[in-house]
Design a protein around this motif. Structure first.
Motif, PDB file in Angstrom:
ATOM      1  N   ILE A 122       2.113   6.670 -13.735  1.00  0.00           N
ATOM      2  CA  ILE A 122       2.907   7.486 -12.782  1.00  0.00           C
ATOM      3  C   ILE A 122       1.990   7.094 -11.366  1.00  0.00           C
ATOM      4  O   ILE A 122       2.843   6.970 -10.287  1.00  0.00           O
ATOM      5  CB  ILE A 122       3.063   8.961 -13.171  1.00  0.00           C
ATOM      6  N   ARG A 123       0.788   7.403 -11.396  1.00  0.00           N
ATOM      7  CA  ARG A 123      -0.013   7.182 -10.399  1.00  0.00           C
ATOM      8  C   ARG A 123       0.312   5.836  -9.543  1.00  0.00           C
ATOM      9  O   ARG A 123       0.248   5.711  -8.253  1.00  0.00           O
ATOM     10  CB  ARG A 123      -1.570   7.643 -10.383  1.00  0.00           C
ATOM     11  N   GLU A 124      -0.087   4.800 -10.604  1.00  0.00           N
ATOM     12  CA  GLU A 124       0.246   3.481  -9.911  1.00  0.00           C
ATOM     13  C   GLU A 124       1.677   3.288  -9.346  1.00  0.00           C
ATOM     14  O   GLU A 124       1.804   2.469  -8.478  1.00  0.00           O
ATOM     15  CB  GLU A 124      -0.014   2.667 -11.057  1.00  0.00           C
ATOM     16  N   ALA A 125       2.629   3.602  -9.993  1.00  0.00           N
ATOM     17  CA  ALA A 125       4.068   3.591  -9.604  1.00  0.00           C
ATOM     18  C   ALA A 125       4.307   4.496  -8.417  1.00  0.00           C
ATOM     19  O   ALA A 125       4.714   3.876  -7.541  1.00  0.00           O
ATOM     20  CB  ALA A 125       5.138   4.384 -10.627  1.00  0.00           C
ATOM     21  N   ALA A 126       3.730   5.513  -8.021  1.00  0.00           N
ATOM     22  CA  ALA A 126       3.902   6.335  -6.717  1.00  0.00           C
ATOM     23  C   ALA A 126       3.277   5.404  -5.922  1.00  0.00           C
ATOM     24  O   ALA A 126       3.418   5.302  -4.537  1.00  0.00           O
ATOM     25  CB  ALA A 126       3.182   7.714  -7.034  1.00  0.00           C
ATOM     26  N   ALA A 127       1.761   4.819  -6.126  1.00  0.00           N
ATOM     27  CA  ALA A 127       1.096   4.401  -5.019  1.00  0.00           C
ATOM     28  C   ALA A 127       1.915   2.861  -4.579  1.00  0.00           C
ATOM     29  O   ALA A 127       1.788   2.437  -3.479  1.00  0.00           O
ATOM     30  CB  ALA A 127      -0.282   3.896  -5.619  1.00  0.00           C
ATOM     31  N   GLY A 128       2.597   2.223  -5.730  1.00  0.00           N
ATOM     32  CA  GLY A 128       3.112   1.094  -5.551  1.00  0.00           C
ATOM     33  C   GLY A 128       4.506   1.593  -4.454  1.00  0.00           C
ATOM     34  O   GLY A 128       4.889   0.525  -3.605  1.00  0.00           O
ATOM     35  N   ILE A 129       5.240   2.476  -4.711  1.00  0.00           N
ATOM     36  CA  ILE A 129       6.175   2.945  -3.787  1.00  0.00           C
ATOM     37  C   ILE A 129       5.481   3.235  -2.363  1.00  0.00           C
ATOM     38  O   ILE A 129       6.241   2.793  -1.394  1.00  0.00           O
ATOM     39  CB  ILE A 129       7.038   3.999  -4.256  1.00  0.00           C
ATOM     40  N   MET A 130       4.459   4.045  -2.371  1.00  0.00           N
ATOM     41  CA  MET A 130       3.877   4.255  -0.728  1.00  0.00           C
ATOM     42  C   MET A 130       3.379   2.975  -0.245  1.00  0.00           C
ATOM     43  O   MET A 130       3.896   2.730   1.150  1.00  0.00           O
ATOM     44  CB  MET A 130       2.899   5.282  -1.272  1.00  0.00           C
ATOM     45  N   PHE A 131       3.208   1.913  -0.849  1.00  0.00           N
ATOM     46  CA  PHE A 131       2.510   0.651  -0.178  1.00  0.00           C
ATOM     47  C   PHE A 131       3.827  -0.085  -0.077  1.00  0.00           C
ATOM     48  O   PHE A 131       3.956  -0.666   1.195  1.00  0.00           O
ATOM     49  CB  PHE A 131       1.698  -0.207  -1.395  1.00  0.00           C
ATOM     50  N   ALA A 187      -2.526   8.562  -0.447  1.00  0.00           N
ATOM     51  CA  ALA A 187      -1.952   7.920   0.487  1.00  0.00           C
ATOM     52  C   ALA A 187      -2.468   6.621   1.224  1.00  0.00           C
ATOM     53  O   ALA A 187      -2.074   5.646   1.338  1.00  0.00           O
ATOM     54  CB  ALA A 187      -1.192   8.859   1.366  1.00  0.00           C
ATOM     55  N   VAL A 188      -3.784   7.089   1.666  1.00  0.00           N
ATOM     56  CA  VAL A 188      -4.611   5.999   2.410  1.00  0.00           C
ATOM     57  C   VAL A 188      -4.915   4.728   1.375  1.00  0.00           C
ATOM     58  O   VAL A 188      -4.789   3.812   1.898  1.00  0.00           O
ATOM     59  CB  VAL A 188      -5.936   6.491   2.963  1.00  0.00           C
ATOM     60  N   ILE A 189      -5.150   5.128   0.433  1.00  0.00           N
ATOM     61  CA  ILE A 189      -5.590   4.071  -0.658  1.00  0.00           C
ATOM     62  C   ILE A 189      -4.559   3.128  -1.018  1.00  0.00           C
ATOM     63  O   ILE A 189      -4.535   2.019  -0.905  1.00  0.00           O
ATOM     64  CB  ILE A 189      -6.008   4.540  -1.867  1.00  0.00           C
ATOM     65  N   ALA A 190      -3.270   3.721  -1.080  1.00  0.00           N
ATOM     66  CA  ALA A 190      -1.911   2.945  -1.575  1.00  0.00           C
ATOM     67  C   ALA A 190      -1.426   2.272  -0.226  1.00  0.00           C
ATOM     68  O   ALA A 190      -0.968   1.066  -0.084  1.00  0.00           O
ATOM     69  CB  ALA A 190      -1.009   4.096  -1.770  1.00  0.00           C
ATOM     70  N   LYS A 191      -1.598   2.827   0.948  1.00  0.00           N
ATOM     71  CA  LYS A 191      -1.055   2.272   2.266  1.00  0.00           C
ATOM     72  C   LYS A 191      -1.876   0.911   2.498  1.00  0.00           C
ATOM     73  O   LYS A 191      -1.331  -0.013   3.093  1.00  0.00           O
ATOM     74  CB  LYS A 191      -1.174   2.997   3.585  1.00  0.00           C
ATOM     75  N   GLU A 192      -3.260   0.996   2.097  1.00  0.00           N
ATOM     76  CA  GLU A 192      -4.319  -0.325   2.138  1.00  0.00           C
ATOM     77  C   GLU A 192      -3.915  -1.188   1.099  1.00  0.00           C
ATOM     78  O   GLU A 192      -4.243  -2.536   1.361  1.00  0.00           O
ATOM     79  CB  GLU A 192      -5.662   0.119   2.167  1.00  0.00           C
ATOM     80  N   GLY A 193      -3.225  -0.870   0.100  1.00  0.00           N
ATOM     81  CA  GLY A 193      -2.959  -1.787  -1.089  1.00  0.00           C
ATOM     82  C   GLY A 193      -4.154  -2.193  -1.874  1.00  0.00           C
ATOM     83  O   GLY A 193      -4.460  -3.128  -2.508  1.00  0.00           O
ATOM     84  N   THR A 194      -5.123  -1.033  -2.145  1.00  0.00           N
ATOM     85  CA  THR A 194      -6.252  -1.418  -2.732  1.00  0.00           C
ATOM     86  C   THR A 194      -6.263  -0.547  -4.159  1.00  0.00           C
ATOM     87  O   THR A 194      -5.441   0.478  -4.377  1.00  0.00           O
ATOM     88  CB  THR A 194      -7.659  -0.963  -2.076  1.00  0.00           C
ATOM     89  N   SER A 195      -7.048  -0.758  -4.796  1.00  0.00           N
ATOM     90  CA  SER A 195      -7.510  -0.282  -6.428  1.00  0.00           C
ATOM     91  C   SER A 195      -6.107   0.364  -7.289  1.00  0.00           C
ATOM     92  O   SER A 195      -5.905  -0.598  -7.946  1.00  0.00           O
ATOM     93  CB  SER A 195      -8.297   0.894  -6.174  1.00  0.00           C
ATOM     94  N   ILE A 196      -5.597   1.330  -6.778  1.00  0.00           N
ATOM     95  CA  ILE A 196      -4.479   1.748  -7.972  1.00  0.00           C
ATOM     96  C   ILE A 196      -3.170   0.992  -7.614  1.00  0.00           C
ATOM     97  O   ILE A 196      -2.112   1.102  -8.593  1.00  0.00           O
ATOM     98  CB  ILE A 196      -4.106   3.181  -7.505  1.00  0.00           C
TER      99      ILE A 196
END
Length: 190
Positions: A100-109, A136-145
């Protein structure tokens, strides 16, 4: 309060609706991209038949771009479906599983890369509120998660000569043409 009654919050309900709308819009957004990809592939075949290898390689870049976006749409669709299915877990983001965290991060990115899907912008804001600014910062950068394939498909190098040659060669084989890239290398050397 919804938390004690086992109901989802208003924000979670809104995200669920937005992602459902994004899923509908994805179907619509795919159509012109499929058409452009088909036209570009046809153009590459025609350019090869006329002997314009350099122009065919330039057009192959557009084929790659459309393919990448269509594959990114597939990943975004999976993220949306996963979040819609598990929307109840979004009310307790600290207890969410990695999926779920990966899916949320994917949407944010993806939100900043997909102008075709304005619902993702609003969903990103709500997900940022739920998961916090660090994620949110990690997701916007497209890193790790964030799914690395999604990052590569949306922001990867579409001008890679080897990839353009590969796509051009595939189209040439489909159209029963022989492609000789050695003459292209001779032109670049001069």
């Amino acid at each position: 309060m919804g938390f004690f009654q086992g109901k989802t919050s208003k924000q979670t309900t809104r995200v669920k609706k937005l992602l459902g709308l994004a899923l509908s819009r994805l179907t619509i957004a795919r159509r012109p991209r499929l058409a452009r990809r088909s036209i570009c592939r046809s153009d590459v075949g025609q350019l090869l038949s006329l002997g314009y290898l350099h122009h065919a390689l330039l057009r192959a870049e557009q084929v790659i771009e459309e393919d990448n976006m269509l594959q990114a749409f597939d990943i975004i669709e999976l993220c949306c479906k996963r979040l819609v299915e598990h929307a109840a877990h979004l009310d307790k983001p600290q207890e969410c599983g990695e999926e779920i965290r990966e899916a949320a991060a994917g949407i944010m990115f993806a939100a900043r890369w997909c102008g075709d899907l304005p619902e993702l912008q609003v969903a990103r804001t709500i997900l940022e509120d739920k998961f916090g600014s660090d994620m949110a910062v990690i997701a916007k950068e497209g890193t790790s998660i964030v799914d690395p394939m999604l990052v590569w498909k949306l922001s990867g190098d579409k001008t890679n000569m080897e990839l353009k040659k590969k796509v051009t060669k595939e189209i040439a084989v489909e159209n029963s043409f022989m492609v000789d890239f050695s003459e292209l290398q001779l032109q670049e050397a001069v």
